[in-house]
Design a protein around this motif. Sequence first.
Motif, PDB file in Angstrom:
ATOM      1  N   LYS A   4     -11.408  33.844  69.151  1.00 37.42           N
ATOM      2  CA  LYS A   4     -11.785  34.110  67.763  1.00 37.42           C
ATOM      3  C   LYS A   4     -10.779  33.526  66.787  1.00 37.42           C
ATOM      4  CE  LYS A   4     -14.424  38.336  68.653  1.00 37.42           C
ATOM      5  NZ  LYS A   4     -14.550  39.791  68.360  1.00 37.42           N
ATOM      6  N   ARG A   5      -9.491  33.680  67.074  1.00 38.07           N
ATOM      7  CA  ARG A   5      -8.459  33.128  66.205  1.00 38.07           C
ATOM      8  C   ARG A   5      -7.259  32.739  67.050  1.00 38.07           C
ATOM      9  NH1 ARG A   5      -4.711  36.201  61.787  1.00 38.07           N
ATOM     10  NH2 ARG A   5      -3.927  37.072  63.736  1.00 38.07           N
ATOM     11  N   TRP A   6      -6.880  31.479  66.942  1.00 38.86           N
ATOM     12  CA  TRP A   6      -5.726  30.991  67.697  1.00 38.86           C
ATOM     13  C   TRP A   6      -4.437  31.350  66.985  1.00 38.86           C
ATOM     14  CZ3 TRP A   6      -6.160  28.731  72.435  1.00 38.86           C
ATOM     15  CH2 TRP A   6      -7.419  28.259  72.809  1.00 38.86           C
ATOM     16  N   THR A   7      -3.471  31.807  67.751  1.00 37.60           N
ATOM     17  CA  THR A   7      -2.106  31.959  67.261  1.00 37.60           C
ATOM     18  C   THR A   7      -1.194  31.188  68.210  1.00 37.60           C
ATOM     19  OG1 THR A   7      -1.517  33.928  68.562  1.00 37.60           O
ATOM     20  CG2 THR A   7      -2.696  34.296  66.468  1.00 37.60           C
ATOM     21  N   GLY A   8       0.078  31.230  67.942  1.00 38.95           N
ATOM     22  CA  GLY A   8       1.009  30.558  68.826  1.00 38.95           C
ATOM     23  C   GLY A   8       0.966  31.090  70.247  1.00 38.95           C
ATOM     24  N   GLY A  42       6.866  31.088  67.354  1.00 31.84           N
ATOM     25  CA  GLY A  42       6.394  32.120  66.423  1.00 31.84           C
ATOM     26  C   GLY A  42       5.420  33.104  67.037  1.00 31.84           C
ATOM     27  N   GLY A  43       4.790  32.745  68.162  1.00 30.66           N
ATOM     28  CA  GLY A  43       3.859  33.663  68.825  1.00 30.66           C
ATOM     29  C   GLY A  43       2.702  34.071  67.924  1.00 30.66           C
ATOM     30  N   ILE A  44       2.397  35.361  67.915  1.00 28.97           N
ATOM     31  CA  ILE A  44       1.237  35.843  67.162  1.00 28.97           C
ATOM     32  C   ILE A  44       1.446  35.763  65.649  1.00 28.97           C
ATOM     33  CG2 ILE A  44       0.491  37.381  69.008  1.00 28.97           C
ATOM     34  CD1 ILE A  44       1.687  39.709  67.427  1.00 28.97           C
ATOM     35  N   LYS A  45       2.671  35.506  65.209  1.00 30.31           N
ATOM     36  CA  LYS A  45       2.943  35.421  63.765  1.00 30.31           C
ATOM     37  C   LYS A  45       2.534  34.075  63.184  1.00 30.31           C
ATOM     38  CE  LYS A  45       6.878  38.612  64.022  1.00 30.31           C
ATOM     39  NZ  LYS A  45       8.341  38.773  63.772  1.00 30.31           N
ATOM     40  N   VAL A  46       2.284  33.098  64.051  1.00 31.97           N
ATOM     41  CA  VAL A  46       1.928  31.758  63.593  1.00 31.97           C
ATOM     42  C   VAL A  46       0.449  31.497  63.847  1.00 31.97           C
ATOM     43  CG1 VAL A  46       2.308  29.287  63.914  1.00 31.97           C
ATOM     44  CG2 VAL A  46       4.240  30.869  63.983  1.00 31.97           C
ATOM     45  N   VAL A  47      -0.279  31.157  62.790  1.00 34.44           N
ATOM     46  CA  VAL A  47      -1.705  30.841  62.902  1.00 34.44           C
ATOM     47  C   VAL A  47      -1.902  29.386  62.496  1.00 34.44           C
ATOM     48  CG1 VAL A  47      -4.027  31.378  62.110  1.00 34.44           C
ATOM     49  CG2 VAL A  47      -2.345  33.214  62.375  1.00 34.44           C
ATOM     50  N   PRO A  48      -2.251  28.501  63.428  1.00 30.45           N
ATOM     51  CA  PRO A  48      -2.450  27.080  63.088  1.00 30.45           C
ATOM     52  C   PRO A  48      -3.528  26.901  62.024  1.00 30.45           C
ATOM     53  CG  PRO A  48      -2.306  27.372  65.471  1.00 30.45           C
ATOM     54  CD  PRO A  48      -2.407  28.736  64.877  1.00 30.45           C
ATOM     55  N   ARG A  49      -3.434  25.831  61.281  1.00 26.23           N
ATOM     56  CA  ARG A  49      -4.417  25.545  60.236  1.00 26.23           C
ATOM     57  C   ARG A  49      -5.795  25.313  60.846  1.00 26.23           C
ATOM     58  NH1 ARG A  49      -2.004  20.164  57.667  1.00 26.23           N
ATOM     59  NH2 ARG A  49      -0.183  21.569  57.661  1.00 26.23           N
ATOM     60  N   PRO A  50      -6.871  25.434  60.056  1.00 29.00           N
ATOM     61  CA  PRO A  50      -8.236  25.347  60.602  1.00 29.00           C
ATOM     62  C   PRO A  50      -8.518  24.094  61.419  1.00 29.00           C
ATOM     63  CG  PRO A  50      -8.304  26.212  58.375  1.00 29.00           C
ATOM     64  CD  PRO A  50      -6.874  25.828  58.625  1.00 29.00           C
ATOM     65  N   SER A  51      -8.013  22.938  60.980  1.00 27.54           N
ATOM     66  CA  SER A  51      -8.272  21.709  61.741  1.00 27.54           C
ATOM     67  C   SER A  51      -7.650  21.773  63.135  1.00 27.54           C
ATOM     68  CB  SER A  51      -7.727  20.496  60.976  1.00 27.54           C
ATOM     69  OG  SER A  51      -6.324  20.619  60.764  1.00 27.54           O
TER      70      SER A  51
END
Length: 312
Positions: A4-8, A42-51
């Motif tokens: 659903k949502r990628w994080t580090g 950063g693990g779960i604190k980092v959310v890559p940009r949509p692209s």
Amino acid sequence: MSVKRWTGKESQLLRLAVRKTIRQFASDIGVSGRMVSKWEAGGIKVVPRPSNQLALDTVLSCAGPEVQERFATSLTEQAAIDADPRTETLLAQKAAYHRHPVDGRLMALVGEGMYLSGETGEAQWLDAFYIDVFPTTNADYGRFVAATGRSAPKHWGVTGRCPDDLFDHPVVWVTWHDAQAYAGWAGKALPTSHQWEKAARGAKGNIYPWGDRATAAKCNVRDSGIGHTTPVGRYRSGASPYNVYDLCGNTWEWCATRSVPGRYELKGSAYTSPFERAAPSSFNDANSDMCDDDTSFRCVAEHPWSRMDVKP
């Protein structure tokens, strides 16, 4: 499968699943190695940009089934660790089991005494018994078929031989009569619903094998999104107080307890069922001739029969 949502955290698990270096993985996504290192740090604190989220989706969707399976396993175990501080201890635990003298399967001892059963916590006394640590696998059932000439389950195909990638999955497409025949051949029995429930909940009547917290990540149910059976030893953090596996999810399991004439109780839920049905106190039953791709069994044996402790 999808994320659903990628994080580090998920990005790192995917990289490990595809077995690539940071530089190789970064090249597949179209970013710098420094960027991937930043995500992982950063693990779960980092959310890559949509692209980049879309690029990660593409890497996962194009991966082969073995990679997707490795990724799903890592994701499940990480979710269990995040949800329950006991998990790392449980994963490292080496339980002593007993090997049955007839079919050679590992069994756990459930001691005699009271346990709290059902949704109301009614006290029940049970004598000591052994129960299979894992559901009966395709490999286990294959030895039974070879020894007795009984028909192979339908998912083995026209060859009558289990596919290599399913040896350690629970056998399915077996009726209650098939399960009973295996138990008789092995010198065992199917568990009563009370025996099965005590093995799952422990003497204190936990809601789930691992405790009272509803954690779907500890079992293979519909909510997990896997959509098929998994190896019987996969969910280590979901083991019961007696270190018995797969007592929630993966497959429903036949019991010896008859509900009405011609029907027998089933326990454990399955990968096809929602997590809300996974509590071991839940009731389910089926006609003894029913067989499906989400139904299996395990056996029990009388105590004592062996004092040989072994490690899994």
